[in-house]
Design an enzyme around this catalytic site. Structure first.
Site, PDB file in Angstrom:
ATOM      1  N   ASP A 168      20.109   3.343  -0.553  1.00  0.00           N
ATOM      2  CA  ASP A 168      20.561   2.763   1.140  1.00  0.00           C
ATOM      3  C   ASP A 168      21.291   2.949   1.111  1.00  0.00           C
ATOM      4  O   ASP A 168      22.474   3.919   0.530  1.00  0.00           O
ATOM      5  CB  ASP A 168      20.112   1.309   0.486  1.00  0.00           C
ATOM      6  CG  ASP A 168      19.035   0.897   2.340  1.00  0.00           C
ATOM      7  OD1 ASP A 168      18.977   1.873   2.654  1.00  0.00           O
ATOM      8  OD2 ASP A 168      18.528   0.085   1.995  1.00  0.00           O
ATOM      9  N   ILE A 169      21.776   2.894   2.704  1.00  0.00           N
ATOM     10  CA  ILE A 169      22.471   3.587   3.489  1.00  0.00           C
ATOM     11  C   ILE A 169      24.221   2.881   2.747  1.00  0.00           C
ATOM     12  O   ILE A 169      24.827   3.967   3.322  1.00  0.00           O
ATOM     13  CB  ILE A 169      22.190   2.852   4.726  1.00  0.00           C
ATOM     14  CG1 ILE A 169      22.885   4.170   5.895  1.00  0.00           C
ATOM     15  CG2 ILE A 169      22.597   1.581   5.011  1.00  0.00           C
ATOM     16  CD1 ILE A 169      22.297   3.923   7.069  1.00  0.00           C
ATOM     17  N   ARG A 200      16.092   1.372   0.461  1.00  0.00           N
ATOM     18  CA  ARG A 200      15.694   0.352  -0.311  1.00  0.00           C
ATOM     19  C   ARG A 200      14.697  -0.836   0.964  1.00  0.00           C
ATOM     20  O   ARG A 200      15.121  -2.447   1.073  1.00  0.00           O
ATOM     21  CB  ARG A 200      16.582  -0.096  -0.599  1.00  0.00           C
ATOM     22  CG  ARG A 200      16.507  -0.914  -2.043  1.00  0.00           C
ATOM     23  CD  ARG A 200      17.760  -1.494  -2.106  1.00  0.00           C
ATOM     24  NE  ARG A 200      18.661  -0.489  -2.997  1.00  0.00           N
ATOM     25  CZ  ARG A 200      19.287  -0.436  -2.389  1.00  0.00           C
ATOM     26  NH1 ARG A 200      20.388  -1.254  -1.784  1.00  0.00           N
ATOM     27  NH2 ARG A 200      20.555   0.448  -3.050  1.00  0.00           N
ATOM     28  N   SER A 201      13.798  -0.652   1.777  1.00  0.00           N
ATOM     29  CA  SER A 201      13.290  -1.723   2.635  1.00  0.00           C
ATOM     30  C   SER A 201      12.481  -2.586   1.199  1.00  0.00           C
ATOM     31  O   SER A 201      11.745  -1.832   0.457  1.00  0.00           O
ATOM     32  CB  SER A 201      12.245  -1.467   3.635  1.00  0.00           C
ATOM     33  OG  SER A 201      11.401  -0.774   3.438  1.00  0.00           O
ATOM     34  N   CYS A 212       1.110  -0.811   0.174  1.00  0.00           N
ATOM     35  CA  CYS A 212       0.506  -0.411   0.089  1.00  0.00           C
ATOM     36  C   CYS A 212       0.479   1.189   0.155  1.00  0.00           C
ATOM     37  O   CYS A 212       0.549   2.451  -0.804  1.00  0.00           O
ATOM     38  CB  CYS A 212      -0.807  -0.345   1.473  1.00  0.00           C
ATOM     39  SG  CYS A 212      -1.075  -1.338   2.446  1.00  0.00           S
TER      40      CYS A 212
END
Ligand SMILES: Nc1nc(=O)c2c([nH]1)NC[C@@H]1CN(c3ccc(C(=O)N[C@@H](CCC(=O)O)C(=O)O)cc3)C=[N+]21
Length: 350
Positions: free
Chosen positions: A239-240, A216-217, A181
Site C-alpha cells: 500500500d501507499i 490494501r483497501s 466480488c
C-alpha cells in the site's frame, strides 16, 4: 559465414476477460432461468465520484444483458450537487433492506471514510449483501472459513461457520460464505489461466506462487491478499505507506486456531517484491500510477484490476500474460452472489 537472422522474442499474451467469464455467464443464465422473476439489484450512489458512477453504469449494462433488473438510487451529491456526500445513504439502504422486491444491494464506496463506511456496510441486510461486506462474511474470509449455516445470517443468531477447507462442497446444513466480488473475480481469472495448480488439493492450489497485490483497501486489496494466502500463495500486500507479507506457512507459527493466513512485516521494497513475484495484481485508483515494467520478473503474470491502467504500455515485454481488465468477471461474481443469497433466503423461509 552468413549472419544469423535476428530472433524476434514474442510478446506476452494479451488476455481477455470475456473468455474467462463465459462459463460463469452460462451458469448465471441457467440459474436466472430457474427463478420465478428476474432478480432486482439496487445500486446506491451517494457521491459525485466518477469511478463509482462509471462502475454503476458498467454494472447496469451487464445486468441488462443478462436480464437482471438494475435500479440506480441516487442520493446526496450524486443527485444534487449542493447536497453533501453520503446524505441520505443510510435511509436508502434501510429502504432497500425493507423492500421485499429488492434482492441485492450494492453501495458505492468510498463515501465518508473507512470507519463510517464500515458501519454502513453492516447496515445492509446480509441476505442482500452481494459484495460480501457484512462482518460475518468478512470474518469467514479472513479466517479461511468457507461455509456457514444460512440461519447464522439472521440478526439474533450467533456467528456460524464450519471450519472445513478440505473441499469445495459445503458440509450438510451449510452453504458457501459470500466472497467480495472483485477479489473473487481475480481468483477465478488466476484459476482460468493456470496460476492455480489443479493437481494440488483444493484450498492449496496457489502454493508455490509469490504474488504482489498493490492496494490494501477493505473492498479489494486486503481481502484479495488474504484469499490468495489462504489458498497457499506467499503474498506481498503493498500500500501507499507499507508493505506486508501474508502467508499460510509462516517460518515460525504460533497458530492455535483454524489455519488461515498470518500477516508479518517485510523489509522488502516494492522493487524487491516485484522482482520475485510470479503474479502482480494492481488495483490503484489513479490514472498516473504505473508499475515499472523494468522491475517485473521475466515471465510473470500481470492483472490490472483498476479502472485506470496501472501497467506501462510495454508490460508484455516482460509479462508472459497480461489481463488488462476483470470487470466482466466481477459483475458475474456479483450476480452469482445475488443468486446464492436468494437461495439462502429460500432455505430460511421457503
Ligand atoms: N462497493 C464498491 N465496490 C467496488 O468495486 C467499487 C466501488 N464500491 N466504488 C467505485 C469503485 C470503482 N470501481 C470500478 C471498477 C471497474 C471499472 C471498469 O470500468 N472496469 C472495466 C474497464 C474499463 C476500461 O478498460 O476502461 C473492466 O474491468 O472491464 C470501473 C470502476 C469499482 N468500485
Amino acid at each position: 559465414m552468413s549472419q544469423a537472422t535476428p530472433y524476434a522474442v514474442p510478446k506476452g499474451l494479451l488476455l481477455k476477460a470475456d473468455s474467462i467469464a463465459a462459463p460463469f455467464n452460462a451458469e448465471v443464465r441457467e440459474s436466472l432461468a430457474s427463478r420465478p422473476r428476474p432478480p432486482k439489484l439496487v445500486g446506491i450512489l451517494s457521491t459525485s465520484s466518477a469511478p463509482s458512477r462509471n462502475y454503476a453504469e458498467f454494472t447496469r449494462r451487464q445486468c441488462e444483458a443478462l436480464g437482471v433488473s438494475f435500479v440506480l438510487k441516487e442520493v446526496g451529491s450524486a443527485r444534487d450537487a449542493d447536497a453533501a456526500d453520503g446524505e441520505g445513504v443510510e435511509d436508502a439502504i434501510i429502504e432497500a433492506n425493507e423492500d421485499a422486491s429488492v434482492d441485492g444491494i450494492m453501495v458505492y464506496y468510498p463515501i465518508f471514510g473507512v470507519q463510517q463506511d464500515h458501519y454502513l456496510q453492516q447496515v445492509v441486510s446480509p441476505f442482500k449483501d452481494v459484495e460480501g461486506l457484512n462482518f460475518k462474511f468478512h470474518y469467514n474470509l479472513y479466517h479461511n472459513v468457507r461455509f456457514l449455516e444460512p440461519k447464522s445470517l439472521l440478526a439474533s443468531a450467533p456467528l456460524g461457520g464450519s471450519p472445513s477447507t478440505s473441499g469445495d462442497v459445503p458440509p450438510p446444513g451449510t452453504v458457501k460464505s459470500i466472497l467480495p466480488c472483485t477479489p473473487l473475480a481475480v481468483v477465478k481469472c488466476l484459476e482460468n489461466i493456470g496460476v492455480y495448480n489443479t493437481v494440488l488439493p483444493y484450498g492449496d492450489r496457489a502454493y508455490g506462487k509469490t504474488i504482489t497485490v498493490i492496494n490494501r483497501s477493505e473492498v479489494v486489496g486486503r481481502p484479495l491478499a488474504a484469499l490468495l494466502a489462504n489458498d497457499g500463495a506467499r503474498v506481498f500486500s503493498v500500500d501507499i505507506d507499507s508493505i506486508q507479507e501474508y502467508t499460510k506457512r509462516p517460518p515460525t507459527s504460533t497458530r492455535t486456531f483454524h489455519p488461515h493466513h498470518v500477516v508479518h512485516p517485510t523489509s522488502n521494497t516494492l522493487e524487491q517484491c516485484l522482482g520475485q513475484s510470479d503474479v502482480v495484481i494492481s488495483a490503484v485508483p489513479s490514472a498516473t500510477y504505473k508499475v515499472k515494467t523494468a522491475w517485473l520478473k521475466d515471465g510473470c503474470v500481470c492483472v490490472n484490476v483498476a479502472a485506470d491502467k496501472n501497467f506501462e504500455t510495454d508490460v508484455r515485454e516482460k509479462a508472459s500474460m497480461y489481463l488488462p481488465a476483470v470487470g466482466k468477471v466481477t459483475i458475474l461474481m456479483l450476480l452469482r452472489n445475488l443468486l446464492r443469497l436468494l437461495q439462502y433466503q429460500d432455505i430460511i423461509s421457503p
